[in-house]
Design a protein around this motif. Structure first.
Motif, mmCIF file in Angstrom:
data_model
loop_
_atom_site.group_PDB
_atom_site.id
_atom_site.type_symbol
_atom_site.label_atom_id
_atom_site.label_comp_id
_atom_site.label_asym_id
_atom_site.label_seq_id
_atom_site.Cartn_x
_atom_site.Cartn_y
_atom_site.Cartn_z
ATOM 1 N N LEU A 174 -1.480 20.528 34.146
ATOM 2 C CA LEU A 174 -0.146 20.784 34.682
ATOM 3 C C LEU A 174 -0.103 20.680 36.202
ATOM 4 O O LEU A 174 0.931 20.883 36.800
ATOM 5 N N LEU A 175 -1.244 20.393 36.819
ATOM 6 C CA LEU A 175 -1.276 20.272 38.268
ATOM 7 C C LEU A 175 -1.356 18.798 38.643
ATOM 8 O O LEU A 175 -2.132 18.046 38.052
ATOM 9 N N SER A 176 -0.565 18.401 39.654
ATOM 10 C CA SER A 176 -0.686 17.019 40.106
ATOM 11 C C SER A 176 -1.845 16.882 41.092
ATOM 12 O O SER A 176 -2.425 15.813 41.214
ATOM 13 N N SER A 177 -2.201 17.949 41.798
ATOM 14 C CA SER A 177 -3.398 17.907 42.633
ATOM 15 C C SER A 177 -3.848 19.340 42.882
ATOM 16 O O SER A 177 -3.058 20.269 42.824
ATOM 17 N N ASP A 178 -5.122 19.519 43.108
ATOM 18 C CA ASP A 178 -5.673 20.853 43.330
ATOM 19 C C ASP A 178 -6.678 20.775 44.471
ATOM 20 O O ASP A 178 -7.813 20.355 44.282
ATOM 21 N N GLU A 179 -6.245 21.163 45.652
ATOM 22 C CA GLU A 179 -7.108 21.010 46.821
ATOM 23 C C GLU A 179 -8.023 22.203 47.017
ATOM 24 O O GLU A 179 -8.875 22.202 47.889
ATOM 25 N N LEU A 180 -7.838 23.254 46.197
ATOM 26 C CA LEU A 180 -8.720 24.419 46.307
ATOM 27 C C LEU A 180 -9.987 24.204 45.499
ATOM 28 O O LEU A 180 -11.048 24.708 45.843
ATOM 29 N N VAL A 221 -13.063 23.033 47.397
ATOM 30 C CA VAL A 221 -13.587 24.059 48.296
ATOM 31 C C VAL A 221 -14.369 25.101 47.508
ATOM 32 O O VAL A 221 -15.464 25.517 47.909
#
Lengths: 133, 181, 92
Positions: free
Chosen positions: A102-108, A111
């Motif tokens: 359901l996420l288009s991007s996950d920048e966490l 990290v």
């Protein structure tokens, strides 16, 4: 029109809209697919709903000295709602409540993985002690 | 007690706030009541000692009032956006987690930005990295990189507004340089 | 007019409370339930507010503040508890 009717009408509109905000929060809770988007539904309408209802209350009381206490009540809400939403969201992310599809991007994600890698390297074969924090 | 004394000037916003809450709770703003409230506020601030908030040392009222009004408008917009998304999109809503590095390293500004961000349309703070002052923001209805860039710009603009209101002089001059460049 | 407003808001708030309760019952995880309970408390707060506005008194104001405080403390506590427990389970 006399001012009494106008004030009554405005506060009636405020009350109905404020109640609708609660309904909106409930619809969001039921219809959104994952915890994070449900959090949006739980926090934002709450703040506006309370604002509208307190404003209606202030209009109905027709005296100036209730306004400061209403402002204080709303400010407390304004300060606490983001904090509790953040705490729930953080716990949700850390316990993998997310649905990655359901996420288009996950920048966490990157990290977190990097930090986990560093911690594992530092501790060697030992188990990491994340719970110790 | 060998704790560092805080100057009265630094403590003044807290005291004024405490006196205001006192008056509001009694619903009585007569001078006698306020004086008694001030006495209690000083006592409370002395006995229940908390680390002082590092204020920037300036507060721009002329910028704060429009910011507050715009913020109120955004709170309204946020609720209706959530309502719209819940009714129309429902289960098909797509979100993203976006990392936004902030300019300021002061705890107060990062906290204030996080609070404002949580209440304006479509964003919620998931995680804060204090060492690099990066906010990780969950944006609802963020479908592609373009939406993510828009969200990032929104957050940075909010922070810029807050720096203009109560950032330190250094942060303010860095901000003006950044915009001029 | 106030009577109509009272009826409309009562219906709307009842529907909202029903929705929140459904989510508490169904909610796949503990955090979903906490979130829904928080919303339910907010709906109670809204009902108290409307009662005060329609009947023109301020008796519930402190109750309102107390309810929102309970919601805040409750969700923060559960969130912390969930995070701690899950992490230790994953390690073992």
């Amino acid at each position: 029109m006399n001012p009494e009717t106008v004030i009554d009408a405005v506060s009636a509109v405020f009350m109905v809209t404020g109640a609708l905000m609660s309904l909106g929060a409930a619809i969001g809770l039921l219809r959104f697919p994952d915890l994070m988007s449900r959090m949006h539904a739980a926090t934002k309408p709450q703040v506006l709903g309370l604002f509208l209802l307190l404003a209606a209350l202030g209009l109905q009381m027709r005296s100036w000295w209730v306004w400061p206490v209403l402002v204080v009540a709303w400010l407390f809400q304004l300060l606490t709602v983001p904090v509790s939403a953040h705490m729930v969201g953080r716990a949700g992310y850390r316990t993998k409540h997310l649905h990655p599809e359901l996420l288009s991007s996950d920048e966490l994600e990157a990290v977190v993985q990097q930090a986990a890698g560093q911690q594992a390297a530092k501790h060697g074969v030992d188990d990491d002690d994340e719970a110790g924090r | 007690m060998n704790r560092k004394r805080i100057s009265l000037r630094q403590e003044l916003p807290l005291l004024v706030w405490l006196v205001f809450v006192w008056g509001a709770l009694w619903q009585n703003f007569s001078p006698g009541n306020l004086l008694f409230g001030a006495l209690i506020a000083v006592l409370v601030a002395r006995i229940f000692y908390l680390p002082p908030v590092e204020l920037g040392g300036r507060f721009n009222v002329l910028r704060a009032v429009p910011f507050a009004l715009i913020f109120l408008g955004k709170v309204v917009a946020a609720s209706f956006q959530v309502l719209y998304l819940a009714v129309v999109r429902g289960p098909n809503v797509v979100s993203a987690i976006v990392a936004v590095p902030l300019r300021s390293h002061s705890d107060l500004l990062v906290t204030a930005t996080g609070h404002v961000i949580s209440l304006i349309p479509g964003s919620l703070v998931v995680e804060v990295d204090r060492s690099t002052s990066t906010l990780y923001i969950h944006g609802i209805n963020v479908r592609n990189a373009e939406d993510a860039a828009k969200l990032r710009k929104e957050v940075r603009d909010t922070e810029a507004g807050l720096i203009r209101i109560m950032g330190t002089k250094d942060e303010l001059s860095a901000l003006t340089q950044e915009i001029a460049a | 007019m106030m009577q109509t407003v009272l009826t409309v808001t009562a219906v709307v708030l009842s529907l909202a409370a029903a929705g929140a309760i459904v989510r508490i019952g169904r909610g796949p995880s503990l955090l979903d339930r906490v979130l829904a309970a928080d919303v339910l408390l907010a709906i109670f707060g809204a009902a108290l507010c409307i009662d005060m506005a329609v009947n023109r008194h301020l008796n519930n104001l402190m109750l309102l503040v107390a309810i929102s405080l309970i919601g805040f403390v409750g969700s923060v506590t559960v969130a912390r508890f969930v995070a701690e427990r899950r992490e230790s389970v994953r390690e073992s």
